[in-house]
Scaffold this motif. Structure first.
Motif, mmCIF file in Angstrom:
data_model
loop_
_atom_site.group_PDB
_atom_site.id
_atom_site.type_symbol
_atom_site.label_atom_id
_atom_site.label_comp_id
_atom_site.label_asym_id
_atom_site.label_seq_id
_atom_site.Cartn_x
_atom_site.Cartn_y
_atom_site.Cartn_z
ATOM 1 N N ALA A 205 0.664 -1.316 -0.070
ATOM 2 C CA ALA A 205 0.013 -0.033 -0.139
ATOM 3 C C ALA A 205 1.136 1.181 0.055
ATOM 4 O O ALA A 205 0.495 2.387 -0.637
ATOM 5 N N GLU A 206 2.044 1.313 0.486
ATOM 6 C CA GLU A 206 3.026 2.279 0.758
ATOM 7 C C GLU A 206 3.416 2.727 -0.665
ATOM 8 O O GLU A 206 3.360 4.152 -0.551
ATOM 9 N N TYR B 282 -1.795 6.828 9.844
ATOM 10 C CA TYR B 282 -0.799 6.191 9.492
ATOM 11 C C TYR B 282 -0.028 7.434 8.531
ATOM 12 O O TYR B 282 -0.505 7.818 7.602
ATOM 13 N N ASN C 211 -6.751 2.283 11.280
ATOM 14 C CA ASN C 211 -5.566 2.178 11.796
ATOM 15 C C ASN C 211 -5.219 3.744 12.639
ATOM 16 O O ASN C 211 -5.116 4.669 12.032
ATOM 17 N N ASP D 112 -8.369 4.631 2.150
ATOM 18 C CA ASP D 112 -7.265 3.509 2.747
ATOM 19 C C ASP D 112 -8.211 2.494 3.350
ATOM 20 O O ASP D 112 -8.808 2.691 4.307
ATOM 21 N N TYR E 109 -7.706 -2.551 5.659
ATOM 22 C CA TYR E 109 -8.498 -3.432 6.768
ATOM 23 C C TYR E 109 -9.694 -3.843 6.535
ATOM 24 O O TYR E 109 -10.638 -4.511 7.306
ATOM 25 N N VAL F 217 -4.587 -3.857 0.216
ATOM 26 C CA VAL F 217 -3.196 -4.670 0.255
ATOM 27 C C VAL F 217 -3.244 -5.995 0.716
ATOM 28 O O VAL F 217 -4.361 -6.251 1.299
ATOM 29 N N SER G 287 -1.311 -7.154 3.031
ATOM 30 C CA SER G 287 -0.585 -7.276 4.381
ATOM 31 C C SER G 287 -1.498 -7.546 5.573
ATOM 32 O O SER G 287 -1.114 -8.011 6.568
ATOM 33 N N LYS G 288 -2.880 -6.903 5.583
ATOM 34 C CA LYS G 288 -3.551 -6.670 6.909
ATOM 35 C C LYS G 288 -4.495 -7.954 7.038
ATOM 36 O O LYS G 288 -4.630 -8.852 7.557
ATOM 37 N N ARG H 113 4.463 -8.013 -0.170
ATOM 38 C CA ARG H 113 4.554 -6.610 -0.751
ATOM 39 C C ARG H 113 3.623 -6.443 -2.040
ATOM 40 O O ARG H 113 4.154 -5.995 -2.890
HETATM 41 C C1 LIG Z 1 -3.789 2.536 7.099
HETATM 42 C C2 LIG Z 1 -2.519 1.741 6.652
HETATM 43 N N1 LIG Z 1 -2.074 2.135 5.261
HETATM 44 C C3 LIG Z 1 -1.306 1.797 4.693
HETATM 45 C C4 LIG Z 1 -0.300 0.845 5.378
HETATM 46 C C5 LIG Z 1 0.821 0.409 4.502
HETATM 47 O O1 LIG Z 1 0.728 -1.169 4.244
HETATM 48 P P1 LIG Z 1 1.907 -1.839 3.637
HETATM 49 O O2 LIG Z 1 2.989 -2.013 4.664
HETATM 50 O O3 LIG Z 1 1.436 -3.174 3.485
HETATM 51 O O4 LIG Z 1 2.397 -1.137 2.403
HETATM 52 C C6 LIG Z 1 -0.400 0.445 6.618
HETATM 53 C C7 LIG Z 1 0.646 -0.376 7.517
HETATM 54 O O5 LIG Z 1 0.494 -0.510 8.520
HETATM 55 C C8 LIG Z 1 -1.640 0.875 7.244
HETATM 56 O O6 LIG Z 1 -1.702 0.407 8.586
#
Ligand SMILES: Cc1ncc(COP(=O)(O)O)c(C=O)c1O
Length: 369
Positions: free
Chosen positions: A85-86, A110, A160, A188, A191, A217, A219-220, A228
């Motif tokens: 996501a970053e 974030y 978050n 965003d 989640y 993403v 990741s979560k 990634r």
């Molecule tokens: C709200 C939010 N957006 C974006 C990200 C970035 O996600 P990633 O690390 O998978 O790129 C995070 C990561 O903690 C997040 O909590």
């Protein structure tokens, strides 16, 4: 201007691989490659014969199809896959903003959601949730802050670090304001899918608003940050084209093994999300009991979605000192609210992982001593 250091990520860089009991992570329990390959009897053979040339810069067609199926507007050609996501946040802000533009950011946030805009020279207004009302957002505050320079409004639901989720009427009103005033909504939704009650799931902003961008993403919700793989989904054709062109200067294209594994995971997402929600629910029961017993030290509002919450520390002294002491004496990592842009007397607690009960047990012992 260069972006300021990312406080939370610098904190993790120092502590994440040293502290034995991580109690502030925002992801869900991860899986191994073997776990993923077992979902499909042919997957291992296909994975081993994967070609490691450059991949399609927008993302493999199979992955974009799997991602697009998460949305009502099932549009694989409007999915742009990124390195997490970053990368998508960084690129979106660079494509849409110029110095002097105005951005309104759901806060606490974030850090990159506000800091990249700030580093570009945009004026950033923080739209802070009300801690006394479950961190809810006041739409009147937003209405009062919109100017003719407001280009982007950033929201993050489920949120978050607080776990806040608004209702559908809030989302519709936000979408209406975007149409009236012309700003883009950057939503965003990393989640999304971790609502405890299915009826609480909000529509993705890309489904509600034809110019908005939804961010997702692996990741979560799916517990696969090591892949990634992140993405944006939007019906906004011209913005999509600009984002795709900008990506030529960041990663060009994505990792082929990660794309393969992300596709496999999304094809079996129901099983993965079910498992993650079970872990979250059983950890939440432990946390509810813990916070009931320690009402003198912490103010707890159980969230309605996601693997994180943001309780307030009431125990005297600063929350930073409490967290530092806890890590030094018990090896338990909590993220103090000072790492976020608001909620400095709070801390982030994470409960998406299987070993949370062990971490909580260490916290209980620390408090008892
Ligand atoms: C709200 C939010 N957006 C974006 C990200 C970035 O996600 P990633 O690390 O998978 O790129 C995070 C990561 O903690 C997040 O909590």
């Amino acid at each position: 201007m260069k972006p300021e250091p990312f406080r939370l990520e610098r904190f993790f860089a120092t502590h994440e691989f040293k502290a034995p009991y991580l109690l502030c992570c925002s992801d869900c329990e991860s899986l191994t490659i073997d776990d993923l390959l077992r979902f499909d009897p042919n997957a291992q053979e296909r994975f081993l014969s994967l070609w490691l040339g450059y991949t399609e810069s927008t993302g493999s067609p199979e992955l974009r199809e799997a991602i697009a199926s998460l949305y009502t507007h099932n549009l694989p050609d409007r999915i742009l896959v990124h390195a997490g996501a970053e990368e998508a946040i960084f690129n979106f802000m660079h494509v849409t903003l110029n110095p002097g533009d105005h951005v309104i950011v759901h806060t606490p946030h974030y850090q990159s959601l506000g800091e990249i805009a700030h580093s570009i020279g945009a004026q950033v207004t923080e739209w802070v949730g009300n801690a006394d009302q479950g961190w809810s957002l006041d739409l009147n505050f937003l209405k009062d802050r919109i100017t003719e320079n407001t280009r982007v409004v950033v929201v993050n639901f489920p949120h978050n670090p607080t776990g806040f989720l608004p209702d559908i009427s809030f989302m519709s009103e936000l979408s209406k304001l975007s149409d009236e005033h012309g700003f883009l909504i950057f939503s965003d939704e990393v989640y999304r899918g971790l609502e405890y009650l299915p009826g609480h799931r909000l529509p993705a902003l890309m489904d509600l608003n034809e110019r908005a961008v939804s961010l997702g993403v692996m990741s979560k919700t799916y517990g696969l940050p090591g892949l990634r793989i992140g993405w944006i989904a939007t019906r906004n054709e011209s913005l999509y084209a600009k984002l795709a062109a900008f990506k030529d200067y960041t990663t060009i294209c994505n990792s082929a093994p990660s794309e393969f594994l992300a596709t496999l995971a999304l094809d079996h997402r129901d099983a993965i999300v079910h498992r993650n929600l079970e872990i979250i629910q059983s950890n939440l029961q432990l946390l509810n009991t813990f916070f009931d017993a320690h009402g003198d030290m912490f103010a707890w509002q159980a969230p309605v979605a996601g693997p994180i919450a943001f309780p307030m520390y009431l125990g005297g002294g600063s929350v930073e000192h409490f967290c530092r002491d806890l890590e030094e004496k018990a090896g338990v990592l909590l993220a103090p609210g000072t790492l976020f842009s608001a909620g400095h007397d709070c801390f982030r607690i994470g409960f998406g992982r299987r070993n949370m009960s062990d971490c909580l047990e260490k916290l209980v012992q620390f408090i008892a001593n």
